[in-house]
Design a protein around this motif. Sequence first.
Motif, PDB file in Angstrom:
ATOM      1  N   HIS A  40       0.820  -1.209   0.000  1.00 49.51           N
ATOM      2  CA  HIS A  40       0.000   0.000   0.000  1.00 49.51           C
ATOM      3  C   HIS A  40       0.855   1.260   0.000  1.00 49.51           C
ATOM      4  N   LEU A  44       0.847   4.215  -2.865  1.00 49.25           N
ATOM      5  CA  LEU A  44       0.690   5.657  -2.635  1.00 49.25           C
ATOM      6  C   LEU A  44       1.835   6.452  -3.244  1.00 49.25           C
ATOM      7  N   VAL A  52      -6.415   0.932  -8.792  1.00 45.68           N
ATOM      8  CA  VAL A  52      -6.888   0.862  -7.409  1.00 45.68           C
ATOM      9  C   VAL A  52      -6.029  -0.171  -6.682  1.00 45.68           C
ATOM     10  N   ASP A  55      -5.965  -4.987  -1.107  1.00 47.12           N
ATOM     11  CA  ASP A  55      -5.168  -5.369   0.066  1.00 47.12           C
ATOM     12  C   ASP A  55      -5.419  -6.836   0.420  1.00 47.12           C
ATOM     13  N   GLU A 138      -4.020   8.067  -3.015  1.00 42.69           N
ATOM     14  CA  GLU A 138      -5.115   7.104  -3.080  1.00 42.69           C
ATOM     15  C   GLU A 138      -5.886   7.224  -4.389  1.00 42.69           C
ATOM     16  N   SER A 139      -6.565   6.145  -4.740  1.00 37.88           N
ATOM     17  CA  SER A 139      -7.415   6.151  -5.932  1.00 37.88           C
ATOM     18  C   SER A 139      -8.695   6.922  -5.650  1.00 37.88           C
ATOM     19  N   ASN A 140      -9.224   7.562  -6.682  1.00 33.82           N
ATOM     20  CA  ASN A 140     -10.515   8.238  -6.547  1.00 33.82           C
ATOM     21  C   ASN A 140     -11.586   7.576  -7.404  1.00 33.82           C
TER      22      ASN A 140
END
Length: 284
Positions: A40, A44, A52, A55, A138-140
């Motif tokens: 993760h 980032l 995306v 996890d 982070e992904s939007n």
Amino acid sequence: MGAEQAKLVTAEWLAGEVDKPDLVVVDASWYLPSAHRSGHAEFLAGHIPGAVFFDHDKVVDPDSELPHALPSPEVFAAAAGALGIAADKRIVVYDGAGISSAPRLWWMLRLFGAEDVAVLDGGFPAWIAGERPVETGESNRLGTHFAAKPRLEAVATVEDVQRALDRGSATQVVDARSSSRFKGLVAEPRPGLRSGHMPGAVNVPMTDLVEDGHLKSDHDIKGVFAEAGVDLDRPIITTCGSGVTASVLAFGLARLGAEDVRLYDGSWSEWGARADLPVAVDEA
């Protein structure tokens, strides 16, 4: 499952498709604790545009003590949907090691009903090697609905493995861990687990299917399995430490057209922790 269902795509191909609305790119990076890397955190710091992050440590069965225990179809569908992954989209999964943990998500997506799932050959290193653009943070991506259609017959239980190891069984158990772990020459990276392997299992380290972060050719992969004595026409159960790299073997076997392949989800995290199950150790 043939090669058309175990798709491998190149970074060059993905660069031409990454902006298409029907494509979802997923970073599925995961590392053993001994690697001192965070999938993760690396996502980032930089990822393929629009990707995306999935996890592997969080999308699990909450009632199981085993790492990476397969979640229920409902839990998986909720997690995938929240990430904006729909089962009817084209999906490309990748990881930061090249080919390592991405096939685990490929296997899970296929297991829960996604039809068009590919693995990025060479992973994120191949993407950045071409000096292609990256995004940070982070992904939007907006959430969606993942319509799960489970195919749980591809999952093997500990009882299935026990039956496969019985003398006279046609089913082969193939372990993806390193040779030193399989032979019991080193301690397991997870505390509380015995060293060694299931008596009667064969060892095909997942690293034998990969070269410089890229999946070897189908011809070379076939040779790797043949050298280990694996018969592609007989049923196969793949296993590893916690069900992640066993998926690399499953992906390679799918490339070769092996039709009866299951994955032992508990893998050595379950087998190695149970004193009632036998363990074999090779001489150094």
